[in-house]
Scaffold this motif. Structure first.
Motif, PDB file in Angstrom:
ATOM      1  N   SER A  97      28.017   2.450  33.902  1.00  0.00           N
ATOM      2  CA  SER A  97      27.374   3.578  33.230  1.00  0.00           C
ATOM      3  C   SER A  97      27.242   3.314  31.739  1.00  0.00           C
ATOM      4  CB  SER A  97      28.169   4.864  33.456  1.00  0.00           C
ATOM      5  OG  SER A  97      28.192   5.227  34.810  1.00  0.00           O
ATOM      6  N   GLN A 100      24.449   0.636  31.277  1.00  0.00           N
ATOM      7  CA  GLN A 100      23.097   1.184  31.407  1.00  0.00           C
ATOM      8  C   GLN A 100      22.761   2.131  30.257  1.00  0.00           C
ATOM      9  OE1 GLN A 100      21.095   1.533  35.410  1.00  0.00           O
ATOM     10  NE2 GLN A 100      23.040   2.532  35.816  1.00  0.00           N
ATOM     11  N   HIS A 221      34.208  12.026  30.260  1.00  0.00           N
ATOM     12  CA  HIS A 221      33.526  10.739  30.074  1.00  0.00           C
ATOM     13  C   HIS A 221      33.153  10.503  28.609  1.00  0.00           C
ATOM     14  CE1 HIS A 221      33.271  10.743  34.421  1.00  0.00           C
ATOM     15  NE2 HIS A 221      32.575  11.859  34.412  1.00  0.00           N
ATOM     16  N   TYR A 270      20.474   6.735  36.435  1.00  0.00           N
ATOM     17  CA  TYR A 270      21.248   7.566  37.361  1.00  0.00           C
ATOM     18  C   TYR A 270      20.945   7.199  38.808  1.00  0.00           C
ATOM     19  CZ  TYR A 270      22.847  11.557  40.026  1.00  0.00           C
ATOM     20  OH  TYR A 270      23.471  12.343  40.972  1.00  0.00           O
ATOM     21  N   SER A 273      22.613   3.997  39.641  1.00  0.00           N
ATOM     22  CA  SER A 273      24.051   4.207  39.751  1.00  0.00           C
ATOM     23  C   SER A 273      24.423   4.795  41.110  1.00  0.00           C
ATOM     24  CB  SER A 273      24.525   5.122  38.621  1.00  0.00           C
ATOM     25  OG  SER A 273      25.917   5.305  38.660  1.00  0.00           O
ATOM     26  N   ASP A 279      29.457   4.849  38.655  1.00  0.00           N
ATOM     27  CA  ASP A 279      30.025   6.162  38.330  1.00  0.00           C
ATOM     28  C   ASP A 279      28.878   7.079  37.929  1.00  0.00           C
ATOM     29  OD1 ASP A 279      31.354   8.362  37.399  1.00  0.00           O
ATOM     30  OD2 ASP A 279      32.780   7.257  36.156  1.00  0.00           O
ATOM     31  N   HIS A 280      28.269   7.734  38.930  1.00  0.00           N
ATOM     32  CA  HIS A 280      27.061   8.507  38.653  1.00  0.00           C
ATOM     33  C   HIS A 280      27.349   9.774  37.851  1.00  0.00           C
ATOM     34  CE1 HIS A 280      28.555   9.628  42.706  1.00  0.00           C
ATOM     35  NE2 HIS A 280      28.290  10.860  42.310  1.00  0.00           N
ATOM     36  N   SER A 282      29.450  10.013  35.213  1.00  0.00           N
ATOM     37  CA  SER A 282      29.401   9.629  33.805  1.00  0.00           C
ATOM     38  C   SER A 282      27.987   9.228  33.397  1.00  0.00           C
ATOM     39  CB  SER A 282      30.383   8.486  33.522  1.00  0.00           C
ATOM     40  OG  SER A 282      30.014   7.301  34.198  1.00  0.00           O
ATOM     41  N   MET A 283      27.227   8.648  34.349  1.00  0.00           N
ATOM     42  CA  MET A 283      25.845   8.257  34.034  1.00  0.00           C
ATOM     43  C   MET A 283      24.995   9.487  33.751  1.00  0.00           C
ATOM     44  SD  MET A 283      24.179   5.364  33.749  1.00  0.00           S
ATOM     45  CE  MET A 283      23.598   6.055  32.192  1.00  0.00           C
TER      46      MET A 283
END
Length: 306
Positions: A97, A100, A221, A270, A273, A279-280, A282-283
């Motif tokens: 995350s 990206q 996050h 997202y 992820s 870790d979607h 936190s993304m």
């Protein structure tokens, strides 16, 4: 200043709409994973092929532009990787995350700003730089997922190659650029179909981001949000500015390149992820926070460019 807010407002508004729909239970929960999958495998590849195929570079300073954007992307990727190696308490999924959030860019915002500020010529320059970045960024991000989400077991080069060749975003980029380089022209009916399908990519993807966001996630996050935002809004523009000056890129071309490195991370982060085990949560938080921050940082960037 108005053009900046006009370009950013739809992005933030769609995220908020997705958040409101999910909270109100207007649509059933199983809808959102299906929408994410549709965006990842169909809508975004169609959008990429439509945007990358048929761009004419003519006498544009494309070499300097490609070297500038490519160098800045690689430099930012190295920067966040070195930070992670020095802070290994952060798990692999959380690092994807952060990666990206620091390396990706919001194509929609960048191209909209380029057209508003520089007209059609600026849009073409930004699209040329974006085409190079999209391929490079997706290769880097898919590679990071294959390496960081392996729970320390490692990944074979063969598996990495498979991940890259099966990634629909990379395939969309390769097809679009390939059509361009071969001098081919998509049939009007096919191009119209891709354009129509691709138009749904950003609205659906952004609403999916909003649907995934949870209040209180910022506190959970804060570290990947802080580090990725610092790289995204401070380090990347400075690196791109230095490379542009070193390579002799100036004027509108330099402005278009810097715009690509001054926008928030992409909503497609997202989707990737979710599909590749990152870790979607936190993304989604990084995307939302960076989009809000861009309302403050982008006016400063544009003022400096002018």
């Amino acid at each position: 200043m108005t053009s900046i807010h006009d370009a950013l407002f739809p992005v933030l508004a769609l995220i908020l709409i997705g958040f409101a729909i999910r909270r109100s239970q207007f649509l059933p929960d199983p809808f959102w994973p299906a929408a994410e999958k549709l965006t990842y495998f169909l809508l975004m590849p169609a959008m990429l092929i439509h945007n990358l195929a048929g761009k004419q570079i003519n006498d544009l300073p494309w070499r300097e532009l490609v070297l500038t954007v490519g160098g800045a992307v690689v430099a930012s990727a190295v920067l966040v990787t070195l930070w992670w190696l020095a802070n290994r308490h952060m798990g692999g999924p959380a690092f994807t995350s952060l990666f990206q959030g620091a390396v990706r860019f919001n194509t929609f915002v960048a191209l909209a700003l380029a057209e508003n500020l520089y007209g059609r010529d600026g849009l073409l320059l930004a699209a040329l730089g974006a085409g190079c970045m999209i391929v490079l960024v997706n290769v880097l991000c898919v590679s990071v997922f294959s390496l960081a989400v392996s729970n320390g077991t490692g990944v074979s080069l063969r598996q990495l190659a498979v991940d890259l060749t099966r990634n629909p975003l990379i395939l969309g980029c390769v097809i679009g650029v390939g059509v361009n380089l071969l001098g081919l022209k998509l049939p009007v009916s096919v191009d119209g179909l891709l354009a129509l399908v691709g138009k749904a990519a950003f609205p659906v993807g952004l609403m999916a981001v909003g649907a995934a966001y949870r209040t209180g996630n910022l506190g959970l996050h804060w570290q990947p949000v802080a580090v990725s935002s610092a790289v995204q809004f401070l380090c990347k523009p400075l690196i791109a500015w230095h490379l542009a000056g070193t390579l002799g890129l100036s004027g509108m071309a330099a402005g278009a390149a810097l715009l690509l490195f001054s926008v928030p991370t992409a909503p497609s982060a997202y989707i990737l992820s979710r599909q590749m085990g990152g870790d979607h949560d936190s993304m989604a938080t990084i995307i939302t926070v960076q989009t809000c921050l861009a309302f403050v940082t982008l006016p400063v960037t544009i003022w400096l460019l002018r």
